[in-house]
Write an enzyme that holds these catalytic residues in place. Structure first.
Site, mmCIF file in Angstrom:
data_model
loop_
_atom_site.group_PDB
_atom_site.id
_atom_site.type_symbol
_atom_site.label_atom_id
_atom_site.label_comp_id
_atom_site.label_asym_id
_atom_site.label_seq_id
_atom_site.Cartn_x
_atom_site.Cartn_y
_atom_site.Cartn_z
ATOM 1 N N ARG A 125 5.337 40.250 -12.381
ATOM 2 C CA ARG A 125 4.765 40.998 -11.259
ATOM 3 C C ARG A 125 4.006 42.225 -11.748
ATOM 4 N NH1 ARG A 125 5.637 36.485 -8.674
ATOM 5 N NH2 ARG A 125 7.831 36.074 -8.200
ATOM 6 N N ASP A 159 18.759 32.848 -4.286
ATOM 7 C CA ASP A 159 17.315 32.848 -4.469
ATOM 8 C C ASP A 159 16.693 33.318 -3.155
ATOM 9 O OD1 ASP A 159 14.869 32.506 -5.681
ATOM 10 O OD2 ASP A 159 15.132 30.378 -6.120
ATOM 11 N N LYS A 207 19.564 32.530 -13.686
ATOM 12 C CA LYS A 207 19.120 31.715 -12.551
ATOM 13 C C LYS A 207 18.628 30.348 -13.038
ATOM 14 C CE LYS A 207 14.487 33.809 -12.476
ATOM 15 N NZ LYS A 207 13.573 34.727 -11.775
ATOM 16 N N HIS A 208 18.663 29.291 -12.186
ATOM 17 C CA HIS A 208 19.003 29.196 -10.782
ATOM 18 C C HIS A 208 20.164 28.206 -10.661
ATOM 19 C CE1 HIS A 208 14.656 29.937 -11.216
ATOM 20 N NE2 HIS A 208 14.740 30.666 -10.119
ATOM 21 N N ARG A 238 9.131 28.168 -18.152
ATOM 22 C CA ARG A 238 10.051 29.259 -17.828
ATOM 23 C C ARG A 238 11.422 28.997 -18.435
ATOM 24 N NH1 ARG A 238 10.075 29.498 -11.499
ATOM 25 N NH2 ARG A 238 11.415 31.310 -11.889
ATOM 26 N N ASP A 277 10.865 40.558 -10.382
ATOM 27 C CA ASP A 277 10.848 39.295 -11.125
ATOM 28 C C ASP A 277 9.909 39.476 -12.306
ATOM 29 O OD1 ASP A 277 12.542 37.535 -9.769
ATOM 30 O OD2 ASP A 277 11.025 37.011 -8.302
ATOM 31 N N HIS A 312 10.417 26.055 -3.586
ATOM 32 C CA HIS A 312 9.541 26.939 -2.821
ATOM 33 C C HIS A 312 8.977 26.206 -1.608
ATOM 34 C CE1 HIS A 312 9.570 29.038 -6.728
ATOM 35 N NE2 HIS A 312 9.383 30.121 -5.998
#
Length: 481
Positions: free
Chosen positions: A88, A262, A179-180, A149, A80, A192
């Site tokens: 990351r 996801d 995404k998403h 984002r 990601d 999440h």
């Protein structure tokens, strides 16, 4: 492939920590598609920077494990890496501003160039997949998950810049994933933690949230990620990631590539479907690749058991595995360049921020501050970066107007020390609460972003960006002419 091999081919697991050999063994034993790399899997140097040589070695080892047994197609080594808060892999790789920068800059070619540069640095480390870009259309400050984002609050703009960025990634040899689906930017719950519900009608979705995904499909992008979002207009109470109606809508739109879920270890599905029971349900609904099950052994066992008892048609599993294999075979045939050195995109990252920076209030030309300022807010790193950039631009620190650096959830200035200049470092919405005479949206926290800010404050550069979202009473498109 055997049933066990097919079940492995549709699973892309995560792992914890730096035991890469253990992950390689799991990949080989379960015939997995490959692996995603998360932040805690990234080898580091004593100074906190990424050990890029070791990272390349990890990717190569996991790739070898995925190809064990004589497989002719490559394994999927993913990450990601969006820019902004979702990254990351950090220094010495290029630090990119938030994706909303592309909407503010308003340049498709710049978004494509950035996508290619970001992907090229990842390719050099052995990655072939990046779960980006975010194609969601943000609804504004009530959006707790996507925010900066998102490239824009306008569906057409988000469509164009998202496709451009993804095509840049493909040019560097990395597989992107839009995404998403069907859009996480228009719900007020973070998947999440809990299951969001999207109450729009199908016509409303097609007029807004689905537009960037239709654009991605029309452009031939290889992957679309389904989100854990319940859409009553499709299937009430069921996350799109495990909803047959949601996948039917995606295929009706013309998508023939890989539908990836996801992460299945997220709160919206983990509690609702214990023991990775979501894995066979998602496949039966129409998913092709299952990302990050909570326990990959349990997910693999659930898939094979579902086939054996007739709950998952074997032809559906075979179709999903075939789509993944086809995508990776295509990826191998199209090839990729050798990639570029870590940090090689830093100049372009600075250029993106310089094109995106937006003045909502204050002068559009000439200096905004005098030769000395004070600074407050942000993190210690934010302030240190601001000070370094300001000094390079000829602005000293210690006296003068107060510059307040505002994060996504920070207050725009302490009550007893009102700011003279308010700078939003992430999404620009906190500026709606500011009374500062000068208000600036930066969309990033990189050193390059602070360089762009200092240049504008000192009057060395103009701010060409335009708001990609509404901020209070200020409409999208607001900015200096």
């Amino acid at each position: 492939m055997t049933l066990e091999q097919q079940a492995g081919q549709v699973l892309l697991p995560f792992y914890r920590g730096l035991d890469h050999e253990a992950q390689a063994a799991v990949i080989e034993r379960l015939h997995l598609a490959g692996s995603i790399i998360m932040g805690d899997n990234v080898p580091g140097m004593p100074d906190g920077r990424v050990d890029t040589t070791a990272m390349h070695g990890v990717a190569s080892r996991l790739q070898a494990a995925a190809r064990a047994g004589g497989r002719s197609w490559p394994g999927l080594i993913g990450v990601d890496q969006e820019g902004g808060v979702v990254a990351r892999l950090r220094a010495p790789l290029t630090e990119w501003p938030a994706p909303m920068s592309y909407g503010a800059a308003g340049s498709g070619p710049l978004a494509a160039e950035a996508g290619q540069a970001m992907a090229s640095e990842l390719a050099a480390l052995g990655f072939n997949t990046d779960f980006a870009p975010t194609s969601d259309v943000t609804m504004g400050p009530a959006d707790p998950t996507i925010g900066a984002r998102s490239m824009s609050g306008d569906a057409d703009a988000a469509s164009g810049f998202g496709v451009a960025f993804a095509q840049g990634m493909l040019a560097a040899g990395l597989l992107p994933a839009a995404k998403h689906f069907p859009g996480h930017g228009s719900v007020s719950v973070d998947s999440h933690a809990r299951l969001p519900v999207q109450g729009a009608s199908l016509d409303q979705l097609r007029a807004k949230d689905l537009k960037p995904f239709q654009a991605a499909i029309d452009a031939g992008l290889p992957m679309v990620m389904t989100g854990h979002i319940a859409v009553p207009a499709l299937e009430p109470g069921v996350p799109a990631s495990v909803s047959k109606a949601a996948y039917a809508e995606l295929r009706r739109m013309g998508f023939q590539g890989v539908a990836v879920t996801d992460a299945l270890n997220m709160g919206a599905v983990k509690g609702r479907y214990p023991n990775d029971s979501a894995a066979p349900l998602a496949l039966a609904a129409g998913a092709d690749l299952l990302l990050m099950p909570a326990n990959v052994d349990a997910a693999h066992a659930a898939i094979t058991a579902a086939v054996r008892r007739g709950a998952l048609p074997p032809e559906r599993l075979a179709e999903a595995a075939q789509r993944v294999v086809t995508m990776m075979t295509w990826r191998a045939r199209t090839g990729a360049g050798p990639g570029t050195a870590p940090g090689s995109g830093s100049g372009l990252s600075r250029e993106v921020s310089a094109a995106a920076i937006t003045v909502l209030a204050g002068p559009c030309q000439g200096p905004i501050v005098p030769a000395s300022v004070r600074v407050t807010g942000g993190s210690a790193q934010d302030r240190a970066r601001f000070i370094a950039s300001a000094r390079d631009a000829g602005i000293s620190i210690g006296a003068g107007p107060l510059v307040s650096l505002i994060g996504a959830s920070a207050s725009p200035g302490a009550p007893h020390t009102p700011a003279d200049v308010a700078v939003a470092l992430d999404a620009p919405w906190p500026l709606a609460e500011s009374t500062a005479p000068a208000r600036i949206a930066l969309y990033g926290r990189s050193q390059g972003a602070f360089d762009a800010l200092a240049a504008v404050l000192a009057g060395h550069a103009r701010a060409p960006g335009k708001l990609p979202v509404a901020v209070g009473s200020q409409h999208p498109g607001t900015g200096c002419a």
